[in-house]
Design an enzyme around this catalytic site. Sequence first.
Site, PDB file in Angstrom:
ATOM      1  N   ASP A 101      -4.107  -2.081  -6.622  1.00  0.00           N
ATOM      2  CA  ASP A 101      -4.530  -2.672  -5.353  1.00  0.00           C
ATOM      3  C   ASP A 101      -5.909  -3.321  -5.465  1.00  0.00           C
ATOM      4  O   ASP A 101      -6.936  -2.643  -5.395  1.00  0.00           O
ATOM      5  CB  ASP A 101      -4.527  -1.576  -4.278  1.00  0.00           C
ATOM      6  CG  ASP A 101      -4.799  -2.112  -2.890  1.00  0.00           C
ATOM      7  OD1 ASP A 101      -5.071  -3.313  -2.749  1.00  0.00           O
ATOM      8  OD2 ASP A 101      -4.736  -1.313  -1.930  1.00  0.00           O
ATOM      9  N   TYR A 156      -3.286  -0.852   7.465  1.00  0.00           N
ATOM     10  CA  TYR A 156      -4.170  -1.828   8.086  1.00  0.00           C
ATOM     11  C   TYR A 156      -4.223  -1.603   9.593  1.00  0.00           C
ATOM     12  O   TYR A 156      -3.334  -1.012  10.185  1.00  0.00           O
ATOM     13  CB  TYR A 156      -3.672  -3.257   7.827  1.00  0.00           C
ATOM     14  CG  TYR A 156      -3.719  -3.669   6.382  1.00  0.00           C
ATOM     15  CD1 TYR A 156      -4.909  -4.109   5.803  1.00  0.00           C
ATOM     16  CD2 TYR A 156      -2.577  -3.627   5.587  1.00  0.00           C
ATOM     17  CE1 TYR A 156      -4.952  -4.495   4.477  1.00  0.00           C
ATOM     18  CE2 TYR A 156      -2.615  -4.008   4.256  1.00  0.00           C
ATOM     19  CZ  TYR A 156      -3.807  -4.450   3.709  1.00  0.00           C
ATOM     20  OH  TYR A 156      -3.846  -4.826   2.399  1.00  0.00           O
ATOM     21  N   SER A 203      -8.328  -2.885  -2.302  1.00  0.00           N
ATOM     22  CA  SER A 203      -9.071  -1.632  -2.220  1.00  0.00           C
ATOM     23  C   SER A 203     -10.229  -1.606  -3.206  1.00  0.00           C
ATOM     24  O   SER A 203     -11.350  -1.240  -2.848  1.00  0.00           O
ATOM     25  CB  SER A 203      -8.139  -0.440  -2.468  1.00  0.00           C
ATOM     26  OG  SER A 203      -7.219  -0.293  -1.405  1.00  0.00           O
ATOM     27  N   GLN A 211      -1.311   2.222  -5.901  1.00  0.00           N
ATOM     28  CA  GLN A 211      -2.730   2.352  -5.591  1.00  0.00           C
ATOM     29  C   GLN A 211      -3.621   1.823  -6.707  1.00  0.00           C
ATOM     30  O   GLN A 211      -4.638   1.182  -6.452  1.00  0.00           O
ATOM     31  CB  GLN A 211      -3.077   3.818  -5.304  1.00  0.00           C
ATOM     32  CG  GLN A 211      -2.577   4.309  -3.954  1.00  0.00           C
ATOM     33  CD  GLN A 211      -2.937   5.766  -3.695  1.00  0.00           C
ATOM     34  OE1 GLN A 211      -3.327   6.489  -4.624  1.00  0.00           O
ATOM     35  NE2 GLN A 211      -2.811   6.199  -2.460  1.00  0.00           N
ATOM     36  N   ARG A 227       0.846  -1.193   0.000  1.00  0.00           N
ATOM     37  CA  ARG A 227       0.000   0.000   0.000  1.00  0.00           C
ATOM     38  C   ARG A 227       0.877   1.237   0.000  1.00  0.00           C
ATOM     39  O   ARG A 227       1.103   1.886   1.020  1.00  0.00           O
ATOM     40  CB  ARG A 227      -0.965  -0.042   1.177  1.00  0.00           C
ATOM     41  CG  ARG A 227      -2.056  -1.070   0.940  1.00  0.00           C
ATOM     42  CD  ARG A 227      -3.251  -0.919   1.837  1.00  0.00           C
ATOM     43  NE  ARG A 227      -4.410  -1.582   1.229  1.00  0.00           N
ATOM     44  CZ  ARG A 227      -5.585  -1.705   1.833  1.00  0.00           C
ATOM     45  NH1 ARG A 227      -5.781  -1.209   3.035  1.00  0.00           N
ATOM     46  NH2 ARG A 227      -6.583  -2.317   1.213  1.00  0.00           N
TER      47      ARG A 227
END
Length: 373
Positions: free
Chosen positions: A129, A229, A132, A126, A121
């Site tokens: 991912d 996280y 996400s 991004q 992350r």
Amino acid sequence: MKIAVLKEQADGERRVAATPETVKKFIALGAVLAVEAGAGETASIADAGYADAGASVGDRAATLAGADIVLGVQAADPATLVGVSSGAWVVASFNPFGERDRVEAYAAAGYEALAMEFMPRITRAQSMDILSSQSNLSGYKAVLDAAAEYGRAFPMMMTAAGTISAAKAFVMGVGVAGLQAIATARRLGAQVSATDVRAATREQIQSLGAKPIFVESVAGIEGEGTGGYAGEMSPEYQAAQAELVSGHIAKQDIVITTALIPGRPAPRLISAAQVASMKPGSVIVDLAVEQGGNVEGSVAGEVVVVNGVKIVGHRNVPSRLAADASALFSRNLFNFLNAFWDKEAGKPVLDAEIGDAVRLTQGGKIVNPRLLS
């Protein structure tokens, strides 16, 4: 460079790892695309769409023959990858902690397994991912599932026959899924509150118009983990949070739980006693049910009723929005491979920061530090 796109074989998996949009983009890079017949059917993509985009469409054997890269949503059984090139890459989600045997089988078969859920992350990753992109849809769908099971309306309604009160919704865990759940419940007109162990989420909750519910009596929230996280809380914080939540949860109509800790069972957020304190007709949606569940009494793949409270435990929630989930997942895969595509070599060449993070197996052995520690 031949890229193969397989039809998913896992039970209930309706997503697909490539769409006509990403097929065109891969071909523009110079790759040859082969798609297994029927791969996109459950995601509302016909074989003709892939063919029109420039891919060859055929049976599994033809699709895999000579493939250098195999794309999947859930990694296939390595025994079924007959005919791929030696040392072929398999780019998919692997559930490495939960299905270690499959990772070991990939190592034994000599494939290079690249686990997209291990994507770091960091800013430049991004767009790659999958956690996400898929969690965003899960949070949205969780609220719709709650609304479908809830026997009342979400918004306040004023009518000539009287006023209907707005539903009270409580979101536990304010990651990507939780934030989308807050936003969706607000759009539907619910009174929304939310909690998380990470202090930084307070402003995010407030920015979406929801009420933050946080433990104030214990100094130093210890929920800040790595990579964005949540981590584990101290026993003192857990006790204080349980007391706070118990009083709040009894007043709620809808509860959405989203808390996960990578590599560990889902933390227990709601006890049987707390479920029993809720009003009959209330609904709890446990998005962590496949990792052991945040809610005592939740059952993966089922909607159970306990003292009049419905506990929803749907499996593979993103797959229940297969078309959009596939569009996002396939873009994550393309963004990943495109970022490392070497035009002279005609193939992707990974760097250490991201390559070492996602690579599970190489040269016949498991190489990922997270699986070796």
